[in-house]
Design a protein around this motif. Structure first.
Motif, mmCIF file in Angstrom:
data_model
loop_
_atom_site.group_PDB
_atom_site.id
_atom_site.type_symbol
_atom_site.label_atom_id
_atom_site.label_comp_id
_atom_site.label_asym_id
_atom_site.label_seq_id
_atom_site.Cartn_x
_atom_site.Cartn_y
_atom_site.Cartn_z
ATOM 1 N N ILE A 195 -7.591 -4.584 -13.441
ATOM 2 C CA ILE A 195 -7.018 -3.816 -12.334
ATOM 3 C C ILE A 195 -8.171 -3.189 -11.540
ATOM 4 O O ILE A 195 -9.227 -2.885 -12.093
ATOM 5 C CB ILE A 195 -6.030 -2.740 -12.814
ATOM 6 N N GLU A 196 -7.942 -2.987 -10.259
ATOM 7 C CA GLU A 196 -9.017 -2.498 -9.388
ATOM 8 C C GLU A 196 -9.497 -1.109 -9.777
ATOM 9 O O GLU A 196 -10.681 -0.805 -9.657
ATOM 10 C CB GLU A 196 -8.549 -2.484 -7.939
ATOM 11 N N GLN A 197 -8.603 -0.243 -10.228
ATOM 12 C CA GLN A 197 -8.917 1.164 -10.506
ATOM 13 C C GLN A 197 -9.354 1.896 -9.233
ATOM 14 O O GLN A 197 -10.108 2.864 -9.290
ATOM 15 C CB GLN A 197 -9.985 1.302 -11.591
ATOM 16 N N GLY A 198 -8.904 1.408 -8.113
ATOM 17 C CA GLY A 198 -9.220 2.009 -6.830
ATOM 18 C C GLY A 198 -8.146 1.616 -5.824
ATOM 19 O O GLY A 198 -7.281 0.770 -6.102
ATOM 20 N N PRO A 199 -8.179 2.195 -4.617
ATOM 21 C CA PRO A 199 -7.082 2.024 -3.659
ATOM 22 C C PRO A 199 -7.288 0.978 -2.573
ATOM 23 O O PRO A 199 -6.455 0.852 -1.683
ATOM 24 C CB PRO A 199 -7.006 3.420 -3.026
ATOM 25 N N GLU A 204 -5.304 -2.573 1.894
ATOM 26 C CA GLU A 204 -5.407 -3.831 2.637
ATOM 27 C C GLU A 204 -4.158 -4.697 2.510
ATOM 28 O O GLU A 204 -4.055 -5.738 3.156
ATOM 29 C CB GLU A 204 -6.625 -4.628 2.149
ATOM 30 N N GLY A 205 -3.212 -4.302 1.638
ATOM 31 C CA GLY A 205 -1.996 -5.082 1.447
ATOM 32 C C GLY A 205 -2.227 -6.405 0.742
ATOM 33 O O GLY A 205 -1.539 -7.392 1.009
ATOM 34 N N PRO A 352 -9.113 -13.601 1.341
ATOM 35 C CA PRO A 352 -10.124 -13.123 0.389
ATOM 36 C C PRO A 352 -10.770 -11.818 0.849
ATOM 37 O O PRO A 352 -11.024 -11.621 2.037
ATOM 38 C CB PRO A 352 -11.138 -14.262 0.347
ATOM 39 N N ILE A 353 -11.006 -10.938 -0.100
ATOM 40 C CA ILE A 353 -11.708 -9.696 0.172
ATOM 41 C C ILE A 353 -12.698 -9.460 -0.958
ATOM 42 O O ILE A 353 -12.388 -9.708 -2.135
ATOM 43 C CB ILE A 353 -10.733 -8.506 0.308
ATOM 44 N N VAL A 377 -7.154 -6.941 -9.587
ATOM 45 C CA VAL A 377 -5.729 -6.967 -9.266
ATOM 46 C C VAL A 377 -5.321 -5.591 -8.753
ATOM 47 O O VAL A 377 -5.750 -4.565 -9.293
ATOM 48 C CB VAL A 377 -4.896 -7.361 -10.502
ATOM 49 N N ARG A 378 -4.514 -5.575 -7.707
ATOM 50 C CA ARG A 378 -4.055 -4.326 -7.089
ATOM 51 C C ARG A 378 -3.341 -3.439 -8.115
ATOM 52 O O ARG A 378 -2.551 -3.909 -8.927
ATOM 53 C CB ARG A 378 -3.102 -4.679 -5.952
ATOM 54 N N CYS A 379 -3.636 -2.148 -8.070
ATOM 55 C CA CYS A 379 -2.880 -1.189 -8.886
ATOM 56 C C CYS A 379 -2.393 -0.059 -7.984
ATOM 57 O O CYS A 379 -3.057 0.320 -7.015
ATOM 58 C CB CYS A 379 -3.703 -0.657 -10.051
ATOM 59 N N LYS A 380 -1.242 0.471 -8.313
ATOM 60 C CA LYS A 380 -0.560 1.448 -7.462
ATOM 61 C C LYS A 380 -1.426 2.680 -7.219
ATOM 62 O O LYS A 380 -1.872 3.339 -8.154
ATOM 63 C CB LYS A 380 0.766 1.852 -8.103
#
Length: 423
Positions: A195-199, A204-205, A352-353, A377-380
């Protein structure tokens, strides 16, 4: 190119996340410290899932669990996929565990479809990344990378149990830790999904992204000294207020960090002396943490930050003292592996980012063994190390599909991609 016939089971990933989360000390979140009964219970679940996915399983002398899915050429170099199974105290369900479970899932899909790639795949559940119990991080990944230190076996937890003792209680032979180390010649590369552990991804959606590198950290302690005085009798224009000077400096630190993105800088701890409501602060002690993958840029910003401190203190008739507490080097991901991840993301219809990881990961230790790549992976809301940590089933499914397609590219289509290494 994405293989559309190989379908990831997102619900299975989610179900296993919940099952593994139940292996915890009683807490609002998940508390599973290394070498405890909770950890061993979680490891047993992982072992079962690995066996069900057609893997043979071994546990090394540092208590890493490794599941091997044989390739059509067993002597070919192995591609490693891993993350950690331990948590912080009262942590979340996804940090570390998602990477292990996603690795098992992609092997599960290959096994269900009676598919073997040329190279073997090994899924690793590392024993201790967080370092909560023994205050020494990356124990398992260092052992596999061959950089584990004998002295570490003597470190003790709060109950006075040494690391060697904890491992012996599990029936392992910790002083034979060298047997855990892999030979670099037998390894194709290492992948980690986390998980990214960041926003950033949420902003970026996007469901997932490519990690370009893991930031190196410089950590300092500082002291700004002024003169304590009566809060009611000393005019503001005549004060030597250490806290006011520190506040001005912190704003300057924030400005410099914003001007040098993606660098991050944090004043995370402050102690105000004497700390009374009717006394002008005479001294402030604090910490400064600065992280970046670009060492030259980080060093230049650090110089600017300390120059600003000196100028502010001279103007306010304060003194400034700083000492370095810690320095870790950045770890860059391999260009070839990141290109394979980018191609897999594009093949799945995602923009891609590239992201910098400000948090440490087992990949940092594994870089001493082989070329590395990471998928976020995106996390809330970027929340992590917290019971509110969350990733959606859809995002987990997409992340695992990108991981699978990356492995296929590296093994089947683009083995030459691994010849290029970032220095």
């Amino acid at each position: 190119m994405a293989d559309c016939k190989l379908q990831i089971n997102g619900q299975r990933i989610a179900r296993r996340i919940e099952e593994l989360a139940s292996c915890s000390e009683p807490s609002k979140g998940v508390t599973r410290l290394s070498f405890t009964k909770e950890f061993q219970s979680g490891q047993k679940l992982v072992e079962k899932w690995m066996i069900d996915a057609g893997m043979t399983v071994r546990i090394d002398n540092l208590n890493n669990i490794i599941g091997r899915y044989e390739g059509s050429k067993p002597d070919a170099p192995v591609i490693l996929i891993g993350s950690h199974l331990d948590t912080v105290i009262n942590g979340g369900k996804f940090d570390g565990m998602l990477g292990v479970i996603s690795g098992i899932e992609i092997v599960n899909v290959l096994f269900e479809n009676d598919t073997r790639l040329e190279n073997p795949i090994e899924i690793i559940g590392f024993c201790d990344e967080e370092g909560v119990r023994f205050h020494s991080t990356f124990l398992g990944s260092k052992a596999i990378a061959g950089t584990f230190s004998e002295e570490t076996l003597a470190v003790k937890d709060e109950q006075g149990v040494s690391l060697a003792g904890a491992l012996q209680q599990l029936g392992l032979a910790p002083h034979n830790y060298q047997s855990a180390a892999l030979d670099p010649k037998n390894v194709l590369g290492y992948l980690e999904l986390h998980i990214e552990q960041g926003p950033v991804l949420e902003a970026e959606g996007l469901p997932c992204g490519i990690v370009s590198g893991i930031a190196g950290a410089s950590r300092y302690s500082f002291k700004i000294t002024g003169f304590a005085g009566h809060a009611g009798t000393v005019p503001v224009t005549l004060r030597k207020d250490a806290l006011a000077g520190t506040a001005e400096w912190i704003i300057e630190i924030e400005r410099l960090a914003k001007e040098n993105v993606p660098i991050v800088a944090t004043v995370g701890k402050l102690q105000v002396v004497p700390g009374a409501s009717n006394v002008i602060p005479g001294e402030v002690n604090g910490t400064l943490d600065i992280r970046d993958t670009d060492v030259q840029r980080k060093n230049e910003v650090i110089k600017s930050i300390f120059r600003a401190a000196e100028e502010i203190c001279e103007k306010r008739k304060l003194t400034f003292h700083v000492e370095k507490m810690m320095e870790t080097a950045p770890t860059l991901c391999n260009n070839g592996i990141t290109a394979a991840i980018e191609s897999a993301i594009l093949a799945n219809g995602i923009k891609p980012i590239f992201l910098v990881s400000g948090a440490g990961h087992d990949a940092m230790a594994m870089a001493a063994l082989t070329k590395i790549g990471m998928i976020f992976v995106r996390c809330k809301e970027g929340i992590s190390h917290n019971p509110e940590e969350f990733a959606s089933v859809k995002d987990m499914e997409i992340g695992a599909k990108v991981l699978l397609d990356t492995v296929i590219q590296l093994i089947v289509k683009d083995k030459n991609i691994l010849k290029e290494r970032v220095i």
